[in-house]
Design an enzyme around this catalytic site. Structure first.
Site, PDB file in Angstrom:
ATOM      1  N   ASP A  14      49.126   4.768  44.139  1.00 39.78           N
ATOM      2  CA  ASP A  14      50.259   4.770  45.081  1.00 39.78           C
ATOM      3  C   ASP A  14      50.819   3.370  45.308  1.00 39.78           C
ATOM      4  OD1 ASP A  14      48.316   3.586  46.660  1.00 39.78           O
ATOM      5  OD2 ASP A  14      48.155   5.233  48.088  1.00 39.78           O
ATOM      6  N   TYR A  70      42.392  -1.282  40.666  1.00 37.51           N
ATOM      7  CA  TYR A  70      43.794  -1.660  40.481  1.00 37.51           C
ATOM      8  C   TYR A  70      43.902  -2.062  39.036  1.00 37.51           C
ATOM      9  CZ  TYR A  70      45.128  -1.959  45.418  1.00 37.51           C
ATOM     10  OH  TYR A  70      45.443  -1.675  46.713  1.00 37.51           O
ATOM     11  N   HIS A  74      47.610   5.488  51.543  1.00 39.82           N
ATOM     12  CA  HIS A  74      47.180   4.091  51.622  1.00 39.82           C
ATOM     13  C   HIS A  74      47.118   3.605  53.077  1.00 39.82           C
ATOM     14  CE1 HIS A  74      46.615   0.921  48.433  1.00 39.82           C
ATOM     15  NE2 HIS A  74      46.574   0.149  49.504  1.00 39.82           N
TER      16      HIS A  74
END
Ligand SMILES: Cc1cc2nc3c(=O)[nH]c(=O)nc-3n(C[C@H](O)[C@H](O)[C@H](O)COP(=O)(O)O)c2cc1C
Length: 506
Positions: free
Chosen positions: A283, A255, A382
């Site tokens: 995403d 991230y 996800h």
């Protein structure tokens, strides 16, 4: 030939040495145990006993039920027939072991949950996890976006593609191994990154590593892990020492912090810790609407006499809802809604290993990924936790096959979402995937059984996979071809550039 004494037969009553009397002869079935169609246990239960006998005229031996004709004995490996039993010593044989309790009451003694061996399919773990996890942790694992259609589509689409199996092929020995960026694995699946596993217990992330290394399965570690990135890598190294030869490698789910200095710093830490690839999650520019989480938050707020305050979503963090409480990384700043394709050029300068974009959901972005020089894409929504009615990874793969097939073969293609059966992995590979990620089944199994659960999920998937290979008529994964599946149901629903009279810009 000398007759064999019943007392001698009775002694061979273990997995390591298992003898039986079938009709009037003694058989060593030790090496046959794993192949017995009725399972190993039934043989062990009857080890050292007489299974059935016509010629000895045993009128009513307790286990005289005849499950199959005696001609089946011919299928035992050569050397299994040890000779005739001495009929005068039958009384010295063991009595068959009786089942002491109903299998449904078999429990893991410590936790009062069903014994791990009673979980025989991936979906079995969710129920057990639900019974042991704190409600909040179960909600965190199971929640999905909006009213759940993305998750539902993920689960259902695997079943909407069917196989076109070939028969009469020699499928005696199968090899299910696959390489991910050159790193060999016995399986074409890996453990998906999941943040805040510390919500299960403080050892959870290390337990996953332990289970993974034992089974040789690769793992992608989340930025939002409760344990520090370096500690997870240290644990991995130590486990590799304990299990020499395990091919398990760690990759890092990234991230990207908003602050570029921090982003680069993190990449360097990851590289130094020995992670083999950077899987950038793309995403999550903002957090999806996690409906069950919202309900829980509202309940908690009401319980203390407050109305829930709406929060700005991206500031609440993604899959690390528990991170501050669990001592993990702070949530703010983990996601960058400002990231664009152009960022890939400076990321590339800082990271010289493989880069995967996690969360590609249409053919156009797959094509861009190729143009921007990444090494792989992970087709994923996800786990149905982000965009409402996002495409399943299968749907995205079909789009790629149709509109930019050149991507397949030039990028490593990964998929995840809703994968609950090893046989379904084969469908992904038939259509061009390198390997497939599995998320929640590992989390639920971990919650219920710790590292043993991780091992069990791997075993279940591996067995379904290799059985699937044999029934499909192949012996190695490179024999998989698109013709081995019928994807017409999904293809019928695939997006077409002319569906709204627009020209394709692909
Ligand atoms: C509890 C949980 C936490 C997750 N945390 C992350 C994360 O930190 N980073 C990330 O990129 N994906 C995360 N994901 C998504 C998974 O990596 C993966 O895409 C998804 O779980 C696959 O679907 P499945 O759970 O149906 O197998 C998380 C998923 C779950 C269920």
């Amino acid at each position: 030939m000398a007759k064999i004494d019943g007392a001698e037969v009775a002694r061979h009553n273990t997995k390591k040495s298992c003898w039986l009397v079938l009709d009037s002869r003694v058989y060593d079935v030790t090496s046959f145990q794993s192949e017995h169609p009725g399972g190993t246990v039934i043989l062990l239960k009857n080890a050292g006993t007489v299974i059935f006998s016509h010629s000895l005229c045993l009128t009513q031996p307790p286990n005289s039920k005849k499950y199959h004709p005696l001609t089946y004995v011919k299928q035992l490996p050569p050397g299994s027939d040890l000779g005739p039993i001495d009929p005068n010593t039958l009384a010295k044989l063991n009595k068959p072991k009786e089942t002491t309790s109903s299998p449904v009451n078999e429990v893991d003694a410590e936790n009062k949950i069903p014994h791990v061996s009673l979980c025989v399919s991936c979906p079995d773990f969710e129920k057990v996890a639900k019974s042991v996890l704190p409600h909040k942790s179960y909600i965190y694992a199971s929640t999905s976006a909006n009213y759940g259609l993305s998750l539902k589509g993920n689960l259902e689409d695997w079943g909407r593609i069917t196989f076109r199996p070939r028969v009469l092929r020699n499928v005696g020995d199968v090899d299910a191994s696959r390489k991910i960026f050159g790193h060999n694995s016995p399986y074409p699946f890996y453990i998906s990154p999941m943040g805040t596993l510390g919500t299960i217990n403080s050892e959870a992330e290390l337990d996953v590593v332990r289970g993974a290394v034992k089974k040789g399965v690769h793992m992608v570690v989340s930025t939002a892990s409760t344990r520090p990135t370096t500690q997870i890598a240290d644990c991995h190294r130590a486990e590799l020492q304990r299990h020499k030869g395990s091919p398990t490698r760690l990759f890092f789910q990234y991230y990207m912090p908003v602050d570029r200095t921090k982003a680069i710093e993190l990449m360097h830490i990851v590289k130094e810790a020995g992670y083999k690839g950077l899987w950038i999650t793309v995403d999550t520019p903002v957090l999806g609407k996690r409906t069950a989480d919202r309900v829980l938050q509202a309940e908690e707020a009401l319980a203390v006499g407050m109305h829930e305050e709406p929060t700005s979503t991206w500031e609440t963090g993604d899959d690390n809802a528990f991170a501050p409480a669990m001592g993990g990384r702070p949530s703010a700043g983990q996601l960058s809604p400002h990231t664009t394709w152009e960022d890939l050029s400076w990321i590339r300068k800082e990271w010289d290993g493989p880069i995967v974009l996690k969360g590609v959901q249409c053919a156009e972005d797959a094509k861009l990924a190729l143009e921007y020089g990444v090494d792989g894409i992970l087709l994923s929504n996800h786990g149905g936790r982000q965009l409402h009615t996002a495409p399943s990874s299968l749907m995205t793969l079909l789009e790629i096959r149709t509109y930019c097939p050149e991507v397949i073969g030039r990028l490593e293609i990964f998929m995840d979402g809703g994968l609950r059966d090893g046989a379904d992995v084969l469908k992904a590979l038939c259509l061009g995937a390198t390997a497939v990620g599995v998320g929640r089944p590992y989390m639920y199994a971990l919650a219920a059984y710790g590292g043993k659960g991780v091992e069990k999920v791997t075993d279940i998937l591996a067995e379904e996979l290799t059985t699937g290979m044999r029934l499909l008529g192949i012996t190695s994964l490179d024999q998989l071809k698109p013709e081995m599946v019928n994807a017409s149901r999904l293809l019928n629903e695939m997006w077409r550039p002319d569906s709204f009279s627009v020209r394709s810009k692909l």
